[in-house]
Motif scaffolding. Structure first.
Motif, PDB file in Angstrom:
ATOM      1  N   LYS A  10     -11.971 103.181  19.317  1.00 40.74           N
ATOM      2  CA  LYS A  10     -11.632 101.872  18.778  1.00 40.74           C
ATOM      3  C   LYS A  10     -11.591 101.956  17.261  1.00 40.74           C
ATOM      4  O   LYS A  10     -12.287 102.742  16.635  1.00 40.74           O
ATOM      5  CB  LYS A  10     -12.671 100.847  19.202  1.00 40.74           C
ATOM      6  CG  LYS A  10     -12.689 100.604  20.676  1.00 40.74           C
ATOM      7  CD  LYS A  10     -13.740  99.595  21.025  1.00 40.74           C
ATOM      8  CE  LYS A  10     -13.714  99.385  22.512  1.00 40.74           C
ATOM      9  NZ  LYS A  10     -14.951  98.933  23.036  1.00 40.74           N
ATOM     10  N   ARG A  14     -12.110  96.692  15.438  1.00 42.31           N
ATOM     11  CA  ARG A  14     -12.434  96.353  16.831  1.00 42.31           C
ATOM     12  C   ARG A  14     -13.930  96.503  17.098  1.00 42.31           C
ATOM     13  O   ARG A  14     -14.540  95.688  17.777  1.00 42.31           O
ATOM     14  CB  ARG A  14     -11.664  97.254  17.794  1.00 42.31           C
ATOM     15  CG  ARG A  14     -10.222  96.955  17.819  1.00 42.31           C
ATOM     16  CD  ARG A  14      -9.976  95.831  18.785  1.00 42.31           C
ATOM     17  NE  ARG A  14      -8.573  95.486  18.737  1.00 42.31           N
ATOM     18  CZ  ARG A  14      -8.114  94.267  18.852  1.00 42.31           C
ATOM     19  NH1 ARG A  14      -8.936  93.276  19.029  1.00 42.31           N
ATOM     20  NH2 ARG A  14      -6.846  94.022  18.775  1.00 42.31           N
ATOM     21  N   ARG A  15     -14.527  97.579  16.587  1.00 40.05           N
ATOM     22  CA  ARG A  15     -15.962  97.787  16.782  1.00 40.05           C
ATOM     23  C   ARG A  15     -16.767  96.690  16.106  1.00 40.05           C
ATOM     24  O   ARG A  15     -17.733  96.176  16.671  1.00 40.05           O
ATOM     25  CB  ARG A  15     -16.389  99.149  16.248  1.00 40.05           C
ATOM     26  CG  ARG A  15     -16.075 100.265  17.211  1.00 40.05           C
ATOM     27  CD  ARG A  15     -16.622 101.548  16.712  1.00 40.05           C
ATOM     28  NE  ARG A  15     -15.554 102.161  15.919  1.00 40.05           N
ATOM     29  CZ  ARG A  15     -15.697 103.181  15.106  1.00 40.05           C
ATOM     30  NH1 ARG A  15     -16.877 103.713  14.942  1.00 40.05           N
ATOM     31  NH2 ARG A  15     -14.679 103.677  14.448  1.00 40.05           N
ATOM     32  N   ASP A  72     -10.506  92.975  24.881  1.00 40.57           N
ATOM     33  CA  ASP A  72     -10.664  94.378  24.536  1.00 40.57           C
ATOM     34  C   ASP A  72     -10.048  95.279  25.591  1.00 40.57           C
ATOM     35  O   ASP A  72      -9.451  96.295  25.272  1.00 40.57           O
ATOM     36  CB  ASP A  72     -12.150  94.689  24.388  1.00 40.57           C
ATOM     37  CG  ASP A  72     -12.415  96.008  23.697  1.00 40.57           C
ATOM     38  OD1 ASP A  72     -11.578  96.385  22.851  1.00 40.57           O
ATOM     39  OD2 ASP A  72     -13.420  96.638  23.993  1.00 40.57           O
ATOM     40  N   ASP A  75      -6.123  95.727  25.381  1.00 38.99           N
ATOM     41  CA  ASP A  75      -5.588  96.557  24.316  1.00 38.99           C
ATOM     42  C   ASP A  75      -5.300  97.983  24.754  1.00 38.99           C
ATOM     43  O   ASP A  75      -4.601  98.709  24.082  1.00 38.99           O
ATOM     44  CB  ASP A  75      -6.534  96.582  23.116  1.00 38.99           C
ATOM     45  CG  ASP A  75      -6.591  95.237  22.406  1.00 38.99           C
ATOM     46  OD1 ASP A  75      -5.639  94.449  22.579  1.00 38.99           O
ATOM     47  OD2 ASP A  75      -7.585  94.982  21.715  1.00 38.99           O
ATOM     48  N   LYS A  76      -5.834  98.398  25.875  1.00 38.64           N
ATOM     49  CA  LYS A  76      -5.672  99.791  26.313  1.00 38.64           C
ATOM     50  C   LYS A  76      -4.286 100.098  26.753  1.00 38.64           C
ATOM     51  O   LYS A  76      -3.483  99.399  27.128  1.00 38.64           O
ATOM     52  CB  LYS A  76      -6.647 100.091  27.442  1.00 38.64           C
ATOM     53  CG  LYS A  76      -8.054 100.138  26.930  1.00 38.64           C
ATOM     54  CD  LYS A  76      -8.988 100.482  28.048  1.00 38.64           C
ATOM     55  CE  LYS A  76     -10.419 100.497  27.524  1.00 38.64           C
ATOM     56  NZ  LYS A  76     -11.372 100.803  28.528  1.00 38.64           N
TER      57      LYS A  76
END
Length: 76
Positions: A10, A14-15, A72, A75-76
């Protein structure tokens, strides 16, 4: 390191947002529990308003955190 591991990492943004979302979840959960079980936030009126309001805060925190995790995964 494999290229799959590097691609799955990430970004720093994002983190940070995930950590901030987790902290927000913990704070709202704590606030909901404080409303239900203590008189520090709201005075006890003898009715059902404190458990109802505290439960709504807890439900809001769970929904907010689940949306963060769902976003989240998209997003992959």
């Amino acid at each position: 390191m494999s290229s799959d591991f590097i691609n799955k990492q990430k970004s720093l943004k994002r983190r940070f947002l995930l950590i901030l979302g987790a902290i927000t979840f913990i704070c709202f959960l704590g606030l909901g529990l404080m409303v239900i079980f203590t008189d520090l936030v709201l005075p006890d009126d003898g009715g059902y308003t404190k458990p109802l309001f505290g439960g709504l805060i807890i439900i809001y925190s769970v929904l907010r955190f689940s949306r963060l995790l769902k976003k989240d995964d998209d997003d992959k």
